[in-house]
Design a protein around this motif. Structure first.
Motif, PDB file in Angstrom:
ATOM      1  N   ALA A   1       0.855  -1.183   0.000  1.00  0.00           N
ATOM      2  CA  ALA A   1       0.000   0.000   0.000  1.00  0.00           C
ATOM      3  C   ALA A   1       0.886   1.227   0.000  1.00  0.00           C
ATOM      4  CB  ALA A   1      -0.921   0.009   1.217  1.00  0.00           C
ATOM      5  N   PHE A   2       0.307   2.361  -0.339  1.00  0.00           N
ATOM      6  CA  PHE A   2       1.046   3.622  -0.310  1.00  0.00           C
ATOM      7  C   PHE A   2       0.432   4.556   0.723  1.00  0.00           C
ATOM      8  CE2 PHE A   2      -2.225   4.055  -3.617  1.00  0.00           C
ATOM      9  CZ  PHE A   2      -2.883   5.201  -3.201  1.00  0.00           C
ATOM     10  N   LEU A   3       1.264   5.404   1.282  1.00  0.00           N
ATOM     11  CA  LEU A   3       0.814   6.507   2.117  1.00  0.00           C
ATOM     12  C   LEU A   3       1.553   7.744   1.635  1.00  0.00           C
ATOM     13  CD1 LEU A   3      -0.573   7.909   4.449  1.00  0.00           C
ATOM     14  CD2 LEU A   3       1.174   6.993   5.996  1.00  0.00           C
ATOM     15  N   SER A   4       0.872   8.538   0.840  1.00  0.00           N
ATOM     16  CA  SER A   4       1.451   9.791   0.365  1.00  0.00           C
ATOM     17  C   SER A   4       1.273  10.817   1.477  1.00  0.00           C
ATOM     18  CB  SER A   4       0.750  10.258  -0.917  1.00  0.00           C
ATOM     19  OG  SER A   4       1.311  11.457  -1.396  1.00  0.00           O
ATOM     20  N   SER A   5       2.378  11.137   2.142  1.00  0.00           N
ATOM     21  CA  SER A   5       2.332  11.891   3.392  1.00  0.00           C
ATOM     22  C   SER A   5       2.852  13.307   3.188  1.00  0.00           C
ATOM     23  CB  SER A   5       3.176  11.166   4.456  1.00  0.00           C
ATOM     24  OG  SER A   5       3.159  11.855   5.676  1.00  0.00           O
ATOM     25  N   GLY A   6       1.921  14.231   3.137  1.00  0.00           N
ATOM     26  CA  GLY A   6       2.262  15.642   3.000  1.00  0.00           C
ATOM     27  C   GLY A   6       1.199  16.462   3.696  1.00  0.00           C
ATOM     28  N   THR A   7       0.791  17.569   3.103  1.00  0.00           N
ATOM     29  CA  THR A   7      -0.296  18.363   3.667  1.00  0.00           C
ATOM     30  C   THR A   7      -1.508  17.468   3.935  1.00  0.00           C
ATOM     31  OG1 THR A   7       0.474  20.342   2.511  1.00  0.00           O
ATOM     32  CG2 THR A   7      -1.807  20.331   3.271  1.00  0.00           C
ATOM     33  N   TRP A   8      -1.784  16.570   3.005  1.00  0.00           N
ATOM     34  CA  TRP A   8      -2.777  15.512   3.200  1.00  0.00           C
ATOM     35  C   TRP A   8      -2.070  14.180   3.316  1.00  0.00           C
ATOM     36  CZ3 TRP A   8      -7.932  16.172   3.969  1.00  0.00           C
ATOM     37  CH2 TRP A   8      -8.457  17.445   3.685  1.00  0.00           C
ATOM     38  N   SER A   9      -2.705  13.234   3.993  1.00  0.00           N
ATOM     39  CA  SER A   9      -2.245  11.848   3.995  1.00  0.00           C
ATOM     40  C   SER A   9      -3.215  11.053   3.139  1.00  0.00           C
ATOM     41  CB  SER A   9      -2.226  11.281   5.418  1.00  0.00           C
ATOM     42  OG  SER A   9      -1.222  11.890   6.197  1.00  0.00           O
ATOM     43  N   LEU A  10      -2.709  10.444   2.067  1.00  0.00           N
ATOM     44  CA  LEU A  10      -3.534   9.657   1.173  1.00  0.00           C
ATOM     45  C   LEU A  10      -3.068   8.211   1.279  1.00  0.00           C
ATOM     46  CD1 LEU A  10      -5.187  11.911  -0.046  1.00  0.00           C
ATOM     47  CD2 LEU A  10      -2.798  12.593  -0.269  1.00  0.00           C
ATOM     48  N   LEU A  11      -3.914   7.367   1.841  1.00  0.00           N
ATOM     49  CA  LEU A  11      -3.532   5.991   2.117  1.00  0.00           C
ATOM     50  C   LEU A  11      -4.389   5.046   1.292  1.00  0.00           C
ATOM     51  CD1 LEU A  11      -2.752   4.520   5.614  1.00  0.00           C
ATOM     52  CD2 LEU A  11      -3.952   3.184   3.910  1.00  0.00           C
ATOM     53  N   GLY A  12      -3.728   4.203   0.488  1.00  0.00           N
ATOM     54  CA  GLY A  12      -4.511   3.317  -0.352  1.00  0.00           C
ATOM     55  C   GLY A  12      -3.675   2.326  -1.126  1.00  0.00           C
ATOM     56  N   VAL A  13      -4.303   1.730  -2.134  1.00  0.00           N
ATOM     57  CA  VAL A  13      -3.653   0.758  -3.005  1.00  0.00           C
ATOM     58  C   VAL A  13      -3.974   1.112  -4.453  1.00  0.00           C
ATOM     59  CG1 VAL A  13      -3.635  -1.125  -1.339  1.00  0.00           C
ATOM     60  CG2 VAL A  13      -5.622  -0.832  -2.835  1.00  0.00           C
ATOM     61  N   GLU A  14      -3.136   0.592  -5.339  1.00  0.00           N
ATOM     62  CA  GLU A  14      -3.339   0.782  -6.768  1.00  0.00           C
ATOM     63  C   GLU A  14      -4.053  -0.446  -7.318  1.00  0.00           C
ATOM     64  OE1 GLU A  14      -0.256   2.783  -9.709  1.00  0.00           O
ATOM     65  OE2 GLU A  14       0.157   0.642  -9.526  1.00  0.00           O
ATOM     66  N   LEU A  15      -5.157  -0.229  -8.042  1.00  0.00           N
ATOM     67  CA  LEU A  15      -5.983  -1.331  -8.529  1.00  0.00           C
ATOM     68  C   LEU A  15      -6.254  -1.186 -10.032  1.00  0.00           C
ATOM     69  CD1 LEU A  15      -8.723  -1.466  -5.725  1.00  0.00           C
ATOM     70  CD2 LEU A  15      -6.719  -2.965  -5.950  1.00  0.00           C
ATOM     71  N   PRO A  16      -6.532  -2.310 -10.708  1.00  0.00           N
ATOM     72  CA  PRO A  16      -6.889  -2.227 -12.127  1.00  0.00           C
ATOM     73  C   PRO A  16      -8.348  -1.821 -12.348  1.00  0.00           C
ATOM     74  CG  PRO A  16      -6.825  -4.520 -11.430  1.00  0.00           C
ATOM     75  CD  PRO A  16      -6.347  -3.701 -10.261  1.00  0.00           C
ATOM     76  N   ASN A  17      -9.173  -1.975 -11.307  1.00  0.00           N
ATOM     77  CA  ASN A  17     -10.592  -1.644 -11.429  1.00  0.00           C
ATOM     78  C   ASN A  17     -11.078  -0.956 -10.155  1.00  0.00           C
ATOM     79  OD1 ASN A  17     -11.273  -3.067 -14.032  1.00  0.00           O
ATOM     80  ND2 ASN A  17     -10.523  -4.827 -12.850  1.00  0.00           N
ATOM     81  N   PRO A  18     -12.087  -0.100 -10.263  1.00  0.00           N
ATOM     82  CA  PRO A  18     -12.611   0.584  -9.072  1.00  0.00           C
ATOM     83  C   PRO A  18     -13.419  -0.351  -8.190  1.00  0.00           C
ATOM     84  CG  PRO A  18     -13.954   1.129 -10.979  1.00  0.00           C
ATOM     85  CD  PRO A  18     -12.802   0.315 -11.494  1.00  0.00           C
ATOM     86  N   ILE A  19     -13.574   0.035  -6.944  1.00  0.00           N
ATOM     87  CA  ILE A  19     -14.463  -0.658  -6.010  1.00  0.00           C
ATOM     88  C   ILE A  19     -15.471   0.371  -5.503  1.00  0.00           C
ATOM     89  CG2 ILE A  19     -14.655  -1.957  -3.858  1.00  0.00           C
ATOM     90  CD1 ILE A  19     -11.746  -2.794  -4.174  1.00  0.00           C
ATOM     91  N   ASN A  20     -16.656   0.393  -6.096  1.00  0.00           N
ATOM     92  CA  ASN A  20     -17.684   1.344  -5.647  1.00  0.00           C
ATOM     93  C   ASN A  20     -18.874   0.604  -5.065  1.00  0.00           C
ATOM     94  OD1 ASN A  20     -18.363   0.441  -8.254  1.00  0.00           O
ATOM     95  ND2 ASN A  20     -19.621   2.248  -8.680  1.00  0.00           N
TER      96      ASN A  20
END
Length: 486
Positions: A250-269
């Motif tokens: 997983a990734f955590l892009s940590s800056g002004t915002w923290s964006l935590l997630g995974v990269e997927l080939p398809n959305p999960i809605n």
């Protein structure tokens, strides 16, 4: 070939030059400048002219350094936009997503269209500052005069080349792109009083936008520069710069915002993803970033600002390291922390209201934030695994937060997984990744990520024993309560 990444965040911007040498990506910082919104007559505005002037200044520096030919890509934050008339003129200053004009906008929109229906169409999480809600409350007279709605990086590219486009990774943040039609949703456009003709054509990362305009070359001494449309949403670029490999990270892009997630080939809605308020942001190369927005280091930035920057961020982290862990906690995603008049007094008021000790020293204030962020990261890692059905064994922390050792170790301890910190310039590297692929110097993103692993040092944090996550989480949940905004 030399490539330039223009990476503009909420607090600063930079121009990084990258080139592929001896199997590594060599980075050189060309120019750095401050950024931020200012309050003008009660409205929070970005100075887009300041940003553009600094892009030009950076390119002038590059030419003076002897670089006569390059490519360039631009990424910025998401959701904010420019309204442009038929003559190509900006109709207004760019309003910041932290402006209070959208405080009640989401409630008004959801009174007209059920949240579950919007999520089924878009898969985008509900945040009060999404472009959907900004455009809903936008001045109707301005919308009527608008020939083109441009996201901020698209507008900057337009100023450079005269070519207007709608890049998909940033456009998805509007909460108006339909996952099924791959176009702006007609019903949502009608809701905000716009039509599809007021947006330029869609482009994916990797398409050549154009050359710098002849007018700019007349006014300034600039390199021969071809502008490539990269993943213009800075998080999309940051994730491209994450050196993950395999399917268990997983990734955590940590800056002004923290964006935590995974990269997927398809959305999960799904309904479960809707209930958890997860987002499906469009990524480069036909991927989706399934992630959670967390308030992030904005809280630290504002505490530092309220103290007139008497301490550096490194000094604040050192002070926090000497404080008792998990003594005081805050619900970091409470909307009261989005843009308070004074972050310190807001945190203190929250603690008083929840019957906790009031943190008064810089060390205690920062410790509260770090502890609370790490707990939220751990909760969302568990949520992420439940929603995707994927086991996460590695977490890549990228961006400026990769430098915060105390927060990285706390994250490893509370998640129970190995944390890899770095690169700090992941966004710039992801921006350059698209340019390298578009220029034929790299085959695909897997190859570029391998180059990034070879090019940038990373620090590893392994979980410590003895952390009672169940007790800590129960305390956090009790204090924070229900935080979602819909």
């Amino acid at each position: 070939m030399k490539h330039v990444a223009v990476d503009v965040g909420a607090s600063s911007g930079r121009l990084l030059m990258g080139e592929l040498l001896n199997g590594k990506i060599e980075l050189t910082e060309i120019h750095r400048f401050q950024n931020g919104f200012t309050e003008v007559e009660g409205q929070c505005l970005w100075d887009i002219d300041h940003i553009f002037a600094n892009i030009i200044l950076g390119l002038e520096k590059l030419k003076k350094a002897g670089v006569t030919r390059c490519t360039l890509g631009i990424d910025t934050w998401a959701v904010d936009y420019c309204l442009v008339d038929k003559d190509g003129k900006r109709l207004h200053e760019v309003v910041s997503y932290r402006d209070k004009r959208t405080d009640c906008a989401m409630d008004a929109v959801l009174a007209e269209v059920p949240a579950v229906d919007i999520y089924a169409k878009t898969g985008i999480q509900f945040l009060q500052f999404n472009s959907l809600y900004q455009l809903y409350v936008e001045d109707t007279g301005l919308k009527a005069r608008t020939d083109s709605v441009m996201m901020v990086p698209d507008y900057l590219g337009y100023l450079l080349t005269g070519v207007g486009v709608t890049e998909v990774t940033n456009a998805s943040s509007t909460q108006m792109l339909n996952l099924h039609t791959k176009e702006f949703d007609v019903d949502l456009l009608n809701l905000v009083g716009l039509d599809a003709g007021q947006f330029s054509r869609f482009v994916k990362p990797g398409e050549m936008l154009g050359k710098l305009s002849a007018e700019l070359h007349t006014r300034y001494d600039l390199p021969d520069c071809g502008v490539i449309t990269v993943a213009t949403h800075d998080t999309a670029s940051a994730v491209l710069g994450a050196p993950g490999v395999g399917g268990d990270w997983a990734f955590l892009s940590s800056g002004t915002w923290s964006l935590l997630g995974v990269e997927l080939p398809n959305p999960i809605n799904s309904r479960k993803a809707f209930a958890a308020n997860y987002t499906n942001e469009w990524g480069a190369y036909d991927t989706f970033r399934f992630l959670k927005n967390i308030m992030g280091l904005w809280l630290i930035q504002e505490v530092a600002r309220m103290q007139n920057y008497a301490y550096s961020y490194a000094e604040l982290a050192e002070l926090a390291a000497h404080e008792e862990p998990f003594a005081v906690l805050i619900g970091v995603d409470d909307q009261r922390f989005l843009n308070p008049a004074n972050m310190i007094t807001e945190i203190q008021a929250y603690c008083a209201e929840t019957g906790q000790e009031i943190p008064r020293t810089p060390g205690k204030l920062v410790r509260v934030i770090y502890d609370s962020l790490a707990i939220q990261y751990a909760i969302q890692i568990d949520q992420l695994q439940a929603l995707t059905g994927q086991e996460i064994r590695h977490l890549h922390i990228i961006g400026g937060g990769a430098n915060i050792a105390i927060l990285n170790q706390l994250t490893a301890d509370l998640t129970g997984i190995t944390v890899y910190a770095g690169p700090t310039e992941a966004t710039g590297l992801g921006n350059l990744a698209v340019q390298l692929i578009a220029s034929g110097e790299a085959k695909d993103i897997a190859e570029v990520r391998e180059l990034i692993r070879e090019s940038t040092p990373m620090k590893t944090y392994t979980p410590s024993d003895g952390v009672n996550m169940t007790e800590i989480r129960a305390k956090y949940t009790n204090i924070s309560g229900k935080q979602e905004a819909f």
